[in-house]
Design an enzyme around this catalytic site. Structure first.
Site, PDB file in Angstrom:
ATOM      1  CB  SER A 211     -66.717  28.425  -3.187  1.00  0.00           C
ATOM      2  OG  SER A 211     -65.557  29.238  -3.151  1.00  0.00           O
ATOM      3  CE  LYS A 212     -60.768  29.330  -3.487  1.00  0.00           C
ATOM      4  NZ  LYS A 212     -60.369  29.479  -4.906  1.00  0.00           N
ATOM      5  CG  ASP A 213     -65.645  22.609   1.566  1.00  0.00           C
ATOM      6  OD1 ASP A 213     -64.528  22.983   1.955  1.00  0.00           O
ATOM      7  OD2 ASP A 213     -66.621  22.463   2.325  1.00  0.00           O
TER       8      ASP A 213
END
Length: 346
Positions: free
Chosen positions: A47-49
């Site tokens: 999710s950090k993208d």
């Protein structure tokens, strides 16, 4: 006239629009309908993208980044990987301060993506000069033409998920979501999604997952930062020994704590029952769902969305390693079968 080649301009075009998948076998003992938002389908496998791309693009828009700039960040691994990936595509340098609690797999991946990595001791206070928070700040002060992402205290961490993940979930469920279960670390993911969902339907229950050894649950309930709550734990990217301003506690209805051992076993169980090879926090989220189910949080009409934050390939030397599990004493816990061994044919 030739038809154009159907290709994306670069890897960053693939960020977002991750799938929602129904959970079947693992959710069979639970009351309600359960679905996983598979953030491992982002190109950087987490999710950090979303925040890496969003924050960097905002910095570019504001003129804070120039050719040859250096991006610096504190990370348990996933944000660092995403920042390194975005930096490569956009032509920036990347320096990362990483907690020693991060798996060797994650640290190797960061190096492989061209980032300069500083590994900092995990079990020191947040204001200790050796902590990865303070090391990142120091590196920023010493590095010309650099920006410090500062995800724990960056409002854009929330905004990225408010603009993307929240709307995706609302559309994918046709507004029928009743509960969101998500791990809380920096708090950006759960807070951004929660803000959007609460605007759409204030009755949606937002359930945060915390770790034993973290201060978040008690702070949410009492407003007190209790140092006595802090002690070492093994789950990466979950819980905190400080209060991140990127967590909007007003949007979160309740927290529940999960243990290292239960989360580790559940991570492996999800892989074996659903075929979903998730990271350590995937198990933490599912373990939380089991505990919440016991407390009758859900009913037969509940539509529960769980955020599965990353991919299991980053934990091969940890939760998916029998040796690591044994060294932590996790195979000595009750009601756990002896792990199967690999048999070599001679």
């Amino acid at each position: 006239m030739k038809k154009p080649i159907n290709a994306h301009s670069n890897i960053l075009d693939l960020i977002g629009s991750t799938p929602l998948v129904q959970l079947n076998n693992i959710a069979a003992p639970l009351t309600g309908n359960f679905y996983a938002k598979l953030e491992s389908f982002n190109p950087g496998h987490s999710s950090k993208d979303r925040i890496a791309s969003f924050i960097i693009e905002e910095a570019e828009r504001k003129g804070l980044l120039k050719p040859g700039s250096t991006i610096i960040e504190t990370t348990s691994g996933n944000t660092g990987f995403s920042l390194a990936m975005v930096s490569i595509v956009k032509g920036y340098k990347c320096i990362l301060a990483v907690s020693s609690k991060s798996s060797p797999d994650k640290i190797d991946m960061l190096r492989s993506m061209g980032a300069k990595v500083y590994v900092c001791p995990a079990h020191v206070s947040a204001n200790d000069p050796r902590s990865y928070y303070e090391v990142a700040k120091q590196l920023h002060s010493e590095t010309d033409n650099s920006i410090y992402i500062n995800q724990y205290f960056n409002e854009l961490n929330i905004e990225a998920h408010y603009r993307t993940t929240g709307p995706e979930i609302w559309e994918q469920t046709n507004g029928q979501i009743t509960h969101l279960v998500a791990c809380s670390g920096t708090g950006g993911t759960i807070s951004g999604i929660a803000r959007y969902l609460k605007e759409k339907n204030p009755k949606v229950r937002i359930l945060g997952v915390d770790a034993h050894g973290s201060v978040l649950k008690k702070y949410h309930e009492t407003g007190e930062f209790d140092h006595n709550e802090i002690y070492p734990y093994r789950i990466e990217g979950l819980g905190k020994n400080l209060i991140p301003s990127a967590t909007d506690f007003n949007c979160i209805d309740r927290y529940i704590k999960v243990s290292d051992a239960d989360s580790a076993h559940m991570t492996r169980k999800v892989a074996c029952t659903e075929g979903i090879f998730g990271g350590y926090t995937t198990g933490a989220v599912v373990q939380a769902m089991y505990q919440l189910n016991t407390e009758e949080e859900f009913d037969e009409n509940s539509n529960v969305i769980a955020i599965f934050p990353d991919h299991g390939s980053r934990y091969m030397s940890k939760v998916y390693s029998n040796e690591w599990m044994e060294n932590q004493g996790f195979f000595d816990t009750k009601n756990v079968e002896t792990p199967e061994r690999i048999e070599y044919i001679k």
